[in-house]
Each structure stands twice: as structure tokens, then as C-alpha cells.
Design a protein around this motif. Sequence first.
Motif, PDB file in Angstrom:
ATOM      1  N   THR A   1      -1.067 -20.227  -5.370  1.00 29.16           N
ATOM      2  CA  THR A   1      -0.107 -19.237  -5.857  1.00 29.16           C
ATOM      3  C   THR A   1      -0.676 -17.840  -5.701  1.00 29.16           C
ATOM      4  O   THR A   1      -1.831 -17.581  -6.059  1.00 29.16           O
ATOM      5  CB  THR A   1       0.236 -19.483  -7.347  1.00 29.16           C
ATOM      6  N   TYR A   2       0.160 -16.929  -5.182  1.00 28.04           N
ATOM      7  CA  TYR A   2      -0.246 -15.552  -4.943  1.00 28.04           C
ATOM      8  C   TYR A   2       0.800 -14.610  -5.523  1.00 28.04           C
ATOM      9  O   TYR A   2       1.932 -15.014  -5.785  1.00 28.04           O
ATOM     10  CB  TYR A   2      -0.389 -15.292  -3.437  1.00 28.04           C
ATOM     11  N   GLN A   3       0.415 -13.358  -5.688  1.00 28.44           N
ATOM     12  CA  GLN A   3       1.351 -12.336  -6.156  1.00 28.44           C
ATOM     13  C   GLN A   3       1.282 -11.137  -5.231  1.00 28.44           C
ATOM     14  O   GLN A   3       0.209 -10.565  -5.015  1.00 28.44           O
ATOM     15  CB  GLN A   3       1.042 -11.893  -7.585  1.00 28.44           C
ATOM     16  N   LEU A   4       2.424 -10.754  -4.688  1.00 29.73           N
ATOM     17  CA  LEU A   4       2.546  -9.541  -3.887  1.00 29.73           C
ATOM     18  C   LEU A   4       2.897  -8.402  -4.839  1.00 29.73           C
ATOM     19  O   LEU A   4       3.795  -8.537  -5.669  1.00 29.73           O
ATOM     20  CB  LEU A   4       3.650  -9.713  -2.838  1.00 29.73           C
ATOM     21  N   SER A   5       2.176  -7.299  -4.739  1.00 25.91           N
ATOM     22  CA  SER A   5       2.450  -6.179  -5.642  1.00 25.91           C
ATOM     23  C   SER A   5       2.061  -4.857  -4.993  1.00 25.91           C
ATOM     24  O   SER A   5       1.452  -4.828  -3.923  1.00 25.91           O
ATOM     25  CB  SER A   5       1.687  -6.353  -6.964  1.00 25.91           C
ATOM     26  N   SER A   6       2.417  -3.804  -5.666  1.00 23.27           N
ATOM     27  CA  SER A   6       2.020  -2.452  -5.281  1.00 23.27           C
ATOM     28  C   SER A   6       2.420  -2.095  -3.857  1.00 23.27           C
ATOM     29  O   SER A   6       1.667  -1.426  -3.148  1.00 23.27           O
ATOM     30  CB  SER A   6       0.516  -2.254  -5.483  1.00 23.27           C
ATOM     31  N   VAL A   7       3.598  -2.526  -3.426  1.00 21.38           N
ATOM     32  CA  VAL A   7       4.095  -2.131  -2.112  1.00 21.38           C
ATOM     33  C   VAL A   7       4.652  -0.717  -2.256  1.00 21.38           C
ATOM     34  O   VAL A   7       5.620  -0.493  -2.982  1.00 21.38           O
ATOM     35  CB  VAL A   7       5.184  -3.092  -1.592  1.00 21.38           C
ATOM     36  N   VAL A   8       4.006   0.218  -1.575  1.00 28.37           N
ATOM     37  CA  VAL A   8       4.408   1.618  -1.701  1.00 28.37           C
ATOM     38  C   VAL A   8       4.180   2.342  -0.380  1.00 28.37           C
ATOM     39  O   VAL A   8       3.215   2.061   0.335  1.00 28.37           O
ATOM     40  CB  VAL A   8       3.632   2.314  -2.854  1.00 28.37           C
ATOM     41  N   VAL A   9       5.111   3.250  -0.057  1.00 29.73           N
ATOM     42  CA  VAL A   9       4.998   4.104   1.126  1.00 29.73           C
ATOM     43  C   VAL A   9       5.327   5.518   0.679  1.00 29.73           C
ATOM     44  O   VAL A   9       6.321   5.746  -0.015  1.00 29.73           O
ATOM     45  CB  VAL A   9       5.971   3.646   2.245  1.00 29.73           C
ATOM     46  N   ASP A  10       4.487   6.474   1.097  1.00 30.36           N
ATOM     47  CA  ASP A  10       4.747   7.874   0.760  1.00 30.36           C
ATOM     48  C   ASP A  10       6.135   8.279   1.255  1.00 30.36           C
ATOM     49  O   ASP A  10       6.563   7.878   2.345  1.00 30.36           O
ATOM     50  CB  ASP A  10       3.698   8.791   1.393  1.00 30.36           C
ATOM     51  N   LYS A  11       6.830   9.068   0.454  1.00 28.22           N
ATOM     52  CA  LYS A  11       8.227   9.421   0.703  1.00 28.22           C
ATOM     53  C   LYS A  11       8.496   9.922   2.128  1.00 28.22           C
ATOM     54  O   LYS A  11       9.453   9.474   2.762  1.00 28.22           O
ATOM     55  CB  LYS A  11       8.677  10.460  -0.331  1.00 28.22           C
ATOM     56  N   PRO A  12       7.696  10.835   2.680  1.00 29.65           N
ATOM     57  CA  PRO A  12       8.026  11.331   4.032  1.00 29.65           C
ATOM     58  C   PRO A  12       7.976  10.268   5.130  1.00 29.65           C
ATOM     59  O   PRO A  12       8.517  10.462   6.210  1.00 29.65           O
ATOM     60  CB  PRO A  12       6.959  12.389   4.301  1.00 29.65           C
ATOM     61  N   TYR A  13       7.339   9.139   4.857  1.00 27.80           N
ATOM     62  CA  TYR A  13       7.166   8.092   5.862  1.00 27.80           C
ATOM     63  C   TYR A  13       8.124   6.914   5.674  1.00 27.80           C
ATOM     64  O   TYR A  13       8.096   5.966   6.449  1.00 27.80           O
ATOM     65  CB  TYR A  13       5.724   7.582   5.840  1.00 27.80           C
ATOM     66  N   ARG A  14       8.969   6.971   4.665  1.00 27.32           N
ATOM     67  CA  ARG A  14       9.891   5.868   4.390  1.00 27.32           C
ATOM     68  C   ARG A  14      11.000   5.821   5.440  1.00 27.32           C
ATOM     69  O   ARG A  14      11.346   6.821   6.047  1.00 27.32           O
ATOM     70  CB  ARG A  14      10.493   6.016   2.994  1.00 27.32           C
ATOM     71  N   GLY A  15      11.565   4.623   5.618  1.00 29.16           N
ATOM     72  CA  GLY A  15      12.664   4.452   6.558  1.00 29.16           C
ATOM     73  C   GLY A  15      12.227   4.205   7.992  1.00 29.16           C
ATOM     74  O   GLY A  15      13.043   4.221   8.905  1.00 29.16           O
ATOM     75  N   HIS A  16      10.945   3.960   8.198  1.00 31.66           N
ATOM     76  CA  HIS A  16      10.423   3.722   9.549  1.00 31.66           C
ATOM     77  C   HIS A  16       9.822   2.323   9.712  1.00 31.66           C
ATOM     78  O   HIS A  16       9.105   2.073  10.674  1.00 31.66           O
ATOM     79  CB  HIS A  16       9.363   4.774   9.895  1.00 31.66           C
ATOM     80  N   GLY A  17      10.070   1.431   8.746  1.00 31.23           N
ATOM     81  CA  GLY A  17       9.576   0.066   8.844  1.00 31.23           C
ATOM     82  C   GLY A  17       8.149  -0.132   8.364  1.00 31.23           C
ATOM     83  O   GLY A  17       7.598  -1.229   8.492  1.00 31.23           O
ATOM     84  N   ILE A  18       7.550   0.899   7.800  1.00 30.57           N
ATOM     85  CA  ILE A  18       6.163   0.791   7.338  1.00 30.57           C
ATOM     86  C   ILE A  18       6.061  -0.187   6.173  1.00 30.57           C
ATOM     87  O   ILE A  18       5.150  -1.024   6.131  1.00 30.57           O
ATOM     88  CB  ILE A  18       5.603   2.179   6.970  1.00 30.57           C
TER      89      ILE A  18
ATOM     90  N   SER B   1       6.244  -3.672   7.453  1.00 31.46           N
ATOM     91  CA  SER B   1       4.992  -4.037   8.126  1.00 31.46           C
ATOM     92  C   SER B   1       3.898  -4.343   7.116  1.00 31.46           C
ATOM     93  O   SER B   1       3.122  -5.290   7.301  1.00 31.46           O
ATOM     94  CB  SER B   1       4.533  -2.905   9.053  1.00 31.46           C
ATOM     95  N   LEU B   2       3.830  -3.563   6.045  1.00 23.09           N
ATOM     96  CA  LEU B   2       2.827  -3.807   5.001  1.00 23.09           C
ATOM     97  C   LEU B   2       3.064  -5.161   4.336  1.00 23.09           C
ATOM     98  O   LEU B   2       2.116  -5.920   4.102  1.00 23.09           O
ATOM     99  CB  LEU B   2       2.868  -2.695   3.953  1.00 23.09           C
ATOM    100  N   ILE B   3       4.317  -5.463   4.036  1.00 22.82           N
ATOM    101  CA  ILE B   3       4.646  -6.746   3.410  1.00 22.82           C
ATOM    102  C   ILE B   3       4.232  -7.884   4.333  1.00 22.82           C
ATOM    103  O   ILE B   3       3.579  -8.836   3.902  1.00 22.82           O
ATOM    104  CB  ILE B   3       6.147  -6.826   3.053  1.00 22.82           C
ATOM    105  N   GLN B   4       4.597  -7.794   5.616  1.00 25.74           N
ATOM    106  CA  GLN B   4       4.264  -8.860   6.552  1.00 25.74           C
ATOM    107  C   GLN B   4       2.757  -9.048   6.669  1.00 25.74           C
ATOM    108  O   GLN B   4       2.249 -10.167   6.644  1.00 25.74           O
ATOM    109  CB  GLN B   4       4.869  -8.592   7.935  1.00 25.74           C
ATOM    110  N   ARG B   5       2.020  -7.955   6.786  1.00 25.12           N
ATOM    111  CA  ARG B   5       0.557  -8.050   6.890  1.00 25.12           C
ATOM    112  C   ARG B   5      -0.040  -8.697   5.648  1.00 25.12           C
ATOM    113  O   ARG B   5      -0.948  -9.510   5.731  1.00 25.12           O
ATOM    114  CB  ARG B   5      -0.059  -6.669   7.101  1.00 25.12           C
ATOM    115  N   ALA B   6       0.467  -8.318   4.477  1.00 27.15           N
ATOM    116  CA  ALA B   6      -0.040  -8.907   3.227  1.00 27.15           C
ATOM    117  C   ALA B   6       0.280 -10.402   3.174  1.00 27.15           C
ATOM    118  O   ALA B   6      -0.575 -11.219   2.821  1.00 27.15           O
ATOM    119  CB  ALA B   6       0.537  -8.181   2.020  1.00 27.15           C
ATOM    120  N   LEU B   7       1.502 -10.767   3.538  1.00 30.55           N
ATOM    121  CA  LEU B   7       1.898 -12.180   3.520  1.00 30.55           C
ATOM    122  C   LEU B   7       1.082 -13.010   4.502  1.00 30.55           C
ATOM    123  O   LEU B   7       0.780 -14.176   4.252  1.00 30.55           O
ATOM    124  CB  LEU B   7       3.390 -12.330   3.817  1.00 30.55           C
ATOM    125  N   ASP B   8       0.702 -12.410   5.616  1.00 31.60           N
ATOM    126  CA  ASP B   8      -0.116 -13.111   6.611  1.00 31.60           C
ATOM    127  C   ASP B   8      -1.489 -13.491   6.061  1.00 31.60           C
ATOM    128  O   ASP B   8      -2.146 -14.379   6.612  1.00 31.60           O
ATOM    129  CB  ASP B   8      -0.298 -12.246   7.860  1.00 31.60           C
TER     130      ASP B   8
END
Length: 125
Positions: free
Chosen positions: A37-54, A57-64
Motif C-alpha cells: 500500500t502506497y500514498q500519493l501526495s503533495s502533487v503541486v506545480v507552480d502556477k505559471p507552469y500549470r496547464g502544460h501536462g507537468i 507527468s509528475l503523477i505518472q513518474r511517482a506511480l512508476d
Amino acid sequence: NFLAPLISSPASIVVARDTSSGTPIGGAKLGRVDASTYQLSSVVVDKPYRGHGIGKSLIQRALDLAPAEATIFLTTLEDRQALYKPFAFEVCDATTDQVPASLKLEMAIGAALFSAANLIVMRRN
């Protein structure tokens, strides 16, 4: 970090950086609750960089980083659940499903900060 003493399991942090400056612009944390069992947390992207799939990508990398057979939980606000649906996360009931105690505590704390109706637990098997 005043929460550091509450963290009892190993965790991995994925960081996104601005390619030109190397400055961190986002991150995600995957913590191990127990062997499966794992917990994904603290997914955050600085406001100017949002909306670009970052964030995705962070979620996928963490899940991997988790074993393929792992169950992964997260808490989020109800209006943000669409971010996690493409990764096979589904809303679950924190009172009846086998949600880790750490998430139940997080839900209790979150209810004090947000409207309890807006904070949800999601699970991916």
C-alpha cells in the motif's frame, strides 16, 4: 517541516525543474504505507507552469515507483479528482473501505481545514 515526525515509512519525491534555469517548478511524493500500500501526495506545480501536462507527468513518474500490484491511495478536493481519473483512481469511502489509518487522520485534519464534503479519498488497485 513540522510533519516530518509523523512520517514513519519511506517515501520517494519526484521533482520537475525548469529546463532553462534548473529551478524546481513542481513535485509529487509517493510514500509507502506497508508492503503493498502506497500514498500519493503533495502533487503541486507552480502556477505559471500549470496547464502544460507537468502535473500529469509528475503523477505518472511517482506511480512508476510503486510495484505494479500495489494499491495506491490519495486525498484530494472533490473538484480535482479529474486529474487522477486517467491514472485509474476511483473515489472510495474512507469510512467503509480499507483506507490506511494515515489517510483517515488526514481526512480528519482536512475536514477542519476544508468542507468535509469537498475532501475525498481515491484508490487505485
